[in-house]
Scaffold this motif. Structure first.
Motif, short mmCIF file in Angstrom:
data_model
loop_
_atom_site.label_atom_id
_atom_site.label_comp_id
_atom_site.label_asym_id
_atom_site.label_seq_id
_atom_site.Cartn_x
_atom_site.Cartn_y
_atom_site.Cartn_z
N LEU A 117 -4.19 15.35 3.11
CA LEU A 117 -4.66 15.92 1.84
C LEU A 117 -5.18 17.34 2.02
O LEU A 117 -4.98 18.19 1.16
N ALA A 118 -5.83 17.60 3.16
CA ALA A 118 -6.30 18.96 3.44
C ALA A 118 -5.12 19.93 3.57
O ALA A 118 -5.18 21.06 3.07
N ALA A 119 -4.04 19.48 4.20
CA ALA A 119 -2.84 20.31 4.33
C ALA A 119 -2.25 20.61 2.95
O ALA A 119 -1.89 21.75 2.65
N VAL A 120 -2.19 19.58 2.10
CA VAL A 120 -1.65 19.78 0.75
C VAL A 120 -2.54 20.74 -0.04
O VAL A 120 -2.04 21.64 -0.72
N GLU A 121 -3.85 20.59 0.05
CA GLU A 121 -4.76 21.49 -0.68
C GLU A 121 -4.56 22.94 -0.26
O GLU A 121 -4.52 23.84 -1.10
N TYR A 122 -4.44 23.16 1.05
CA TYR A 122 -4.21 24.52 1.54
C TYR A 122 -2.89 25.05 1.00
O TYR A 122 -2.81 26.19 0.52
N ALA A 123 -1.84 24.23 1.09
CA ALA A 123 -0.51 24.64 0.63
C ALA A 123 -0.51 24.94 -0.86
O ALA A 123 0.13 25.91 -1.31
N VAL A 124 -1.21 24.13 -1.65
CA VAL A 124 -1.29 24.36 -3.10
C VAL A 124 -1.97 25.70 -3.38
O VAL A 124 -1.49 26.48 -4.21
N THR A 125 -3.05 25.98 -2.69
CA THR A 125 -3.75 27.25 -2.87
C THR A 125 -2.83 28.42 -2.56
O THR A 125 -2.78 29.40 -3.31
N ASP A 185 4.93 2.03 8.05
CA ASP A 185 3.98 2.87 8.77
C ASP A 185 2.94 3.39 7.79
O ASP A 185 3.28 3.77 6.67
N PRO A 186 1.65 3.44 8.18
CA PRO A 186 0.61 3.93 7.27
C PRO A 186 0.83 5.39 6.83
O PRO A 186 0.29 5.80 5.81
N ALA A 187 1.59 6.16 7.58
CA ALA A 187 1.85 7.54 7.21
C ALA A 187 2.84 7.63 6.05
O ALA A 187 2.93 8.66 5.38
N PHE A 188 3.57 6.56 5.78
CA PHE A 188 4.57 6.53 4.71
C PHE A 188 3.82 6.32 3.40
O PHE A 188 3.23 5.26 3.15
N ALA A 189 3.80 7.33 2.55
CA ALA A 189 3.04 7.27 1.30
C ALA A 189 3.66 6.28 0.33
O ALA A 189 4.89 6.13 0.26
N SER A 190 2.81 5.63 -0.44
CA SER A 190 3.29 4.69 -1.47
C SER A 190 3.86 5.48 -2.65
O SER A 190 3.58 6.67 -2.83
N TYR A 229 2.98 15.85 4.58
CA TYR A 229 1.97 15.07 3.86
C TYR A 229 1.94 13.64 4.36
O TYR A 229 2.97 12.99 4.46
N VAL A 230 0.76 13.19 4.70
CA VAL A 230 0.49 11.77 4.95
C VAL A 230 -0.75 11.44 4.15
O VAL A 230 -1.60 12.30 3.92
N PRO A 231 -0.87 10.19 3.67
CA PRO A 231 -2.02 9.83 2.82
C PRO A 231 -3.30 9.61 3.63
O PRO A 231 -3.82 8.51 3.73
N THR A 232 -3.79 10.69 4.24
CA THR A 232 -5.02 10.69 5.03
C THR A 232 -5.82 11.92 4.65
O THR A 232 -5.28 12.84 4.01
N PRO A 233 -7.09 12.00 5.06
CA PRO A 233 -7.85 13.23 4.78
C PRO A 233 -7.18 14.48 5.34
O PRO A 233 -7.19 15.54 4.71
#
Length: 135
Positions: free
Chosen positions: A18-26, A48-53, A11-15
């Motif tokens: 988020l698409a990867a998380v949505e697929y994994a949740v499903t 780094d921008p990939a590091f989620a807050s 997971y990185v806070p990017t579209p």
């Protein structure tokens, strides 16, 4: 009775993240699987921008709880690559599936996956699903 399946998702806070998380949740909901969310900056740099807050991770945890998805969220502070973090988490939990997000690339860029994506796909001991963000 066998243990429930475990899905590791990068997971990185990017579209794409988020698409990867949505697929994994499903998939987790469909298979009654446990979800392990892995977030890390490049080489563990928390700037780094990939590091989620903390707010991003709290919102994700709340959403997963609300959806009834058993989950764990890992945010690595070690100085290894995101691919190594994902692969290590998959090994630690005996993952049945890894889900990663891919960003769009130019025609020349399509010849090469991102180095993290390529490392996960080539080195994983379980199936890997690479998800593109929706248009």
């Amino acid at each position: 009775m066998s243990d429930p399946a475990t899905i590791v998702v990068g997971y990185v806070p990017t579209p794409e993240g988020l698409a990867a998380v949505e697929y994994a949740v499903t998939q987790a909901q469909r298979d009654d699987a446990r979800l392990v969310v892995v977030n890390s900056g490049v080489r563990g740099y928390d700037s780094d921008p990939a590091f989620a807050s903390a707010a991003d991770l709290d919102a994700l945890a709340t959403r997963l709880t609300d959806l009834g998805v058993a989950h764990e969220i890992r945010q690595a502070a070690q100085a290894i690559s995101p691919a190594e973090e994902i692969l290590q988490a998959a090994t630690d939990v005996g993952a049945d599936l890894i889900v990663i997000g891919l960003r769009r690339r130019s025609p020349v860029g399509k010849l090469f996956l991102g180095s993290s994506s390529q490392q996960v796909i080539l080195d994983a001991a379980c199936p890997v699903v690479a998800v593109k963000r929706p248009d």
